[in-house]
Design an enzyme around this catalytic site. Structure first.
Site, PDB file in Angstrom:
ATOM      1  N   ALA A  66       0.892  -1.089  -0.068  1.00 45.51           N
ATOM      2  CA  ALA A  66       0.132  -0.002  -0.224  1.00 45.51           C
ATOM      3  C   ALA A  66       0.893   1.144   0.069  1.00 45.51           C
ATOM      4  O   ALA A  66       0.297   2.316  -0.379  1.00 45.51           O
ATOM      5  CB  ALA A  66      -0.814  -0.077   1.190  1.00 45.51           C
ATOM      6  N   GLN A  72       0.755  -6.277  -3.505  1.00 48.77           N
ATOM      7  CA  GLN A  72      -0.324  -6.567  -2.640  1.00 48.77           C
ATOM      8  C   GLN A  72      -1.641  -5.400  -3.008  1.00 48.77           C
ATOM      9  O   GLN A  72      -2.671  -5.652  -2.368  1.00 48.77           O
ATOM     10  CB  GLN A  72       0.144  -6.408  -1.172  1.00 48.77           C
ATOM     11  CG  GLN A  72       1.173  -7.673  -0.856  1.00 48.77           C
ATOM     12  CD  GLN A  72       1.704  -7.019   0.420  1.00 48.77           C
ATOM     13  OE1 GLN A  72       1.431  -7.608   1.592  1.00 48.77           O
ATOM     14  NE2 GLN A  72       2.852  -6.257   0.310  1.00 48.77           N
ATOM     15  N   ILE A 123      -4.679  -3.345  -4.908  1.00 47.39           N
ATOM     16  CA  ILE A 123      -5.590  -3.541  -5.512  1.00 47.39           C
ATOM     17  C   ILE A 123      -6.298  -2.511  -6.378  1.00 47.39           C
ATOM     18  O   ILE A 123      -7.255  -2.365  -6.616  1.00 47.39           O
ATOM     19  CB  ILE A 123      -6.886  -4.160  -4.599  1.00 47.39           C
ATOM     20  CG1 ILE A 123      -7.016  -2.951  -3.298  1.00 47.39           C
ATOM     21  CG2 ILE A 123      -6.422  -5.247  -3.928  1.00 47.39           C
ATOM     22  CD1 ILE A 123      -8.310  -3.449  -2.457  1.00 47.39           C
ATOM     23  N   HIS A 166      -3.789  -9.753  -4.211  1.00 49.38           N
ATOM     24  CA  HIS A 166      -4.870  -9.608  -3.583  1.00 49.38           C
ATOM     25  C   HIS A 166      -5.878  -8.945  -4.533  1.00 49.38           C
ATOM     26  O   HIS A 166      -6.988  -8.449  -4.019  1.00 49.38           O
ATOM     27  CB  HIS A 166      -4.655  -8.574  -2.581  1.00 49.38           C
ATOM     28  CG  HIS A 166      -3.716  -9.164  -1.555  1.00 49.38           C
ATOM     29  ND1 HIS A 166      -3.253  -8.274  -0.464  1.00 49.38           N
ATOM     30  CD2 HIS A 166      -3.620 -10.538  -1.129  1.00 49.38           C
ATOM     31  CE1 HIS A 166      -2.607  -9.071   0.304  1.00 49.38           C
ATOM     32  NE2 HIS A 166      -2.672 -10.373   0.031  1.00 49.38           N
TER      33      HIS A 166
HETATM   34  P1  NAD Z   1       0.506  -1.414   5.356  1.00 50.66           P
HETATM   35  O1  NAD Z   1      -0.342  -0.492   5.384  1.00 50.66           O
HETATM   36  O2  NAD Z   1       0.495  -2.281   6.009  1.00 50.66           O
HETATM   37  O3  NAD Z   1       2.012  -1.036   5.178  1.00 50.66           O
HETATM   38  C1  NAD Z   1       2.249   0.084   4.338  1.00 50.66           C
HETATM   39  C2  NAD Z   1       3.881   0.292   4.558  1.00 50.66           C
HETATM   40  O4  NAD Z   1       4.229   1.497   3.897  1.00 50.66           O
HETATM   41  C3  NAD Z   1       4.120   1.097   6.083  1.00 50.66           C
HETATM   42  O5  NAD Z   1       5.070   0.446   6.545  1.00 50.66           O
HETATM   43  C4  NAD Z   1       4.244   2.514   5.746  1.00 50.66           C
HETATM   44  O6  NAD Z   1       5.539   3.058   6.456  1.00 50.66           O
HETATM   45  C5  NAD Z   1       5.149   2.538   4.355  1.00 50.66           C
HETATM   46  N1  NAD Z   1       4.868   3.579   3.570  1.00 50.66           N
HETATM   47  C6  NAD Z   1       3.738   4.364   3.327  1.00 50.66           C
HETATM   48  N2  NAD Z   1       3.849   5.566   2.416  1.00 50.66           N
HETATM   49  C7  NAD Z   1       5.391   5.192   1.803  1.00 50.66           C
HETATM   50  C8  NAD Z   1       5.910   5.782   0.931  1.00 50.66           C
HETATM   51  N3  NAD Z   1       5.314   6.907   0.488  1.00 50.66           N
HETATM   52  N4  NAD Z   1       6.961   5.499   0.903  1.00 50.66           N
HETATM   53  C9  NAD Z   1       7.666   4.489   1.557  1.00 50.66           C
HETATM   54  N5  NAD Z   1       7.046   3.697   2.392  1.00 50.66           N
HETATM   55  C10 NAD Z   1       5.868   3.932   2.669  1.00 50.66           C
HETATM   56  O7  NAD Z   1       0.382  -2.166   3.571  1.00 50.66           O
HETATM   57  P2  NAD Z   1       0.633  -3.461   3.058  1.00 50.66           P
HETATM   58  O8  NAD Z   1       1.820  -3.967   3.738  1.00 50.66           O
HETATM   59  O9  NAD Z   1       0.383  -3.393   1.789  1.00 50.66           O
HETATM   60  O10 NAD Z   1      -0.628  -4.432   3.658  1.00 50.66           O
HETATM   61  C11 NAD Z   1      -1.846  -3.873   3.684  1.00 50.66           C
HETATM   62  C12 NAD Z   1      -2.852  -4.705   3.065  1.00 50.66           C
HETATM   63  O11 NAD Z   1      -4.038  -3.948   2.374  1.00 50.66           O
HETATM   64  C13 NAD Z   1      -2.315  -5.034   1.647  1.00 50.66           C
HETATM   65  O12 NAD Z   1      -3.142  -6.503   1.168  1.00 50.66           O
HETATM   66  C14 NAD Z   1      -2.586  -4.142   0.671  1.00 50.66           C
HETATM   67  O13 NAD Z   1      -2.902  -4.623  -0.810  1.00 50.66           O
HETATM   68  C15 NAD Z   1      -4.088  -3.662   1.139  1.00 50.66           C
HETATM   69  N6  NAD Z   1      -4.188  -2.136   0.889  1.00 50.66           N
HETATM   70  C16 NAD Z   1      -3.887  -2.013  -0.651  1.00 50.66           C
HETATM   71  C17 NAD Z   1      -4.088  -0.535  -0.895  1.00 50.66           C
HETATM   72  C18 NAD Z   1      -4.027  -0.014  -2.325  1.00 50.66           C
HETATM   73  O14 NAD Z   1      -4.356  -1.144  -3.129  1.00 50.66           O
HETATM   74  N7  NAD Z   1      -3.527   0.859  -2.502  1.00 50.66           N
HETATM   75  C19 NAD Z   1      -4.530   0.566   0.019  1.00 50.66           C
HETATM   76  C20 NAD Z   1      -4.623   0.032   1.500  1.00 50.66           C
HETATM   77  C21 NAD Z   1      -4.298  -1.188   1.716  1.00 50.66           C
END
Ligand code: NAD
Length: 238
Positions: free
Chosen positions: A21, A100, A102, A118
């Site tokens: 994310a 991960q 979506i 995912h």
């Molecule tokens: P997470 O929220 O657990 O972790 C995100 C990590 O990214 C954090 O450790 C944070 O410090 C870091 N981070 C945030 N912005 C950053 C940046 N600009 N540069 C560098 N690091 C940064 O996310 P995850 O590990 O992907 O797990 C969460 C689950 O939720 C996954 O399955 C994910 O696909 C899903 N999700 C997806 C989206 C999306 O599709 N954009 C958004 C939210 C959650």
């Protein structure tokens, strides 16, 4: 741009990116675990409950309320990280993105080989007859979205908590990671399994972690960059 990272990229010919994310926060999509992420916003349940299979089955209408409000994103565009990864693929250096996320932003940036562990909010299908629907159909429907053909519930092609990953996607991701000489892990807390477990298949020379916060993979990494991923992956010098 980060000279040590650029050197590793220059010396590698089979790069794989594994992300989460945090890759899309610079496109305005909140992650789950940063201070301003979804975990810290006010809902009756944490995201991992509201995005679980059992919640979907038992509180379907509430699921779609949360889903429309938080997971369907309007107008998000690929950022510097998505664009650089797509450029590296065009140059023949990067072989796959394993994500991960979506949100479809890697493909929007031009990446072609993307393993969406995912699933994707862009795809939706009727649970009864399989008819597919686009994201606008879910977005514009009220309450529980119903199939126009058979009345079945239209479910996003997103892997909810408690659901298994698609075997073919998983297999492709494992093969890509196994073959990589440089694995760049970015924007993921590595807290969600089984996705985070894929790192164990990496046998290559260099692991790079780009994440704002520490991750469990840091101790295995040749290079750890605690900085915004768009800045780290940007090819421009500042
Ligand atoms: P997470 O929220 O657990 O972790 C995100 C990590 O990214 C954090 O450790 C944070 O410090 C870091 N981070 C945030 N912005 C950053 C940046 N600009 N540069 C560098 N690091 C940064 O996310 P995850 O590990 O992907 O797990 C969460 C689950 O939720 C996954 O399955 C994910 O696909 C899903 N999700 C997806 C989206 C999306 O599709 N954009 C958004 C939210 C959650």
């Amino acid at each position: 741009m980060v000279p040590q990272l650029e050197e590793l990229i220059r010396d590698s010919s089979n790069i794989v990116f594994f992300g989460g994310a945090g890759v899309s926060t610079e496109s305005g999509i909140p992650d789950f675990r940063s201070v301003d992420g979804l975990y810290h916003q006010k809902f009756d349940y944490p995201p991992e409950v509201m995005l679980s299979h059992s919640f979907f089955m038992s509180h379907t209408e509430e699921f779609f309320r949360f889903y429309r409000e938080k997971l369907i994103v309007h107008g998000a565009k690929p950022n510097a990280a998505h664009l650089r990864l797509a450029a590296l693929e065009r140059e023949g250096k990067l072989k796959a993105v394993v994500t991960q996320n979506i949100d479809g932003l890697h493909q929007a940036a031009g990446s072609r080989c993307v393993y969406e562990l995912h699933g994707s909010t862009l795809r939706n299908f009727c649970m009864k007859c399989g008819k597919s629907y686009d994201i606008d159909f879910i977005d514009q429907s009220q309450g529980i979205p119903r199939c126009t053909e058979c009345g079945g519930i239209v479910k996003p092609d997103v892997v909810l908590y408690e659901e298994g990953l698609d075997p073919a996607t998983l297999d492709g991701a494992v093969r890509a990671i196994q073959a990589a000489d440089l694995l760049i892990v970015g924007g993921t807390s590595l807290a969600v399994y089984p996705a985070a477990g894929l790192l164990q298949y990496f046998r290559g020379r260099n692991l790079v972690v780009i994440n704002k916060q520490p991750t469990p993979a840091d101790r295995m990494a040749s290079l750890v960059l605690n900085m915004p991923i768009g800045r780290a992956l940007s090819a421009d010098s500042e």
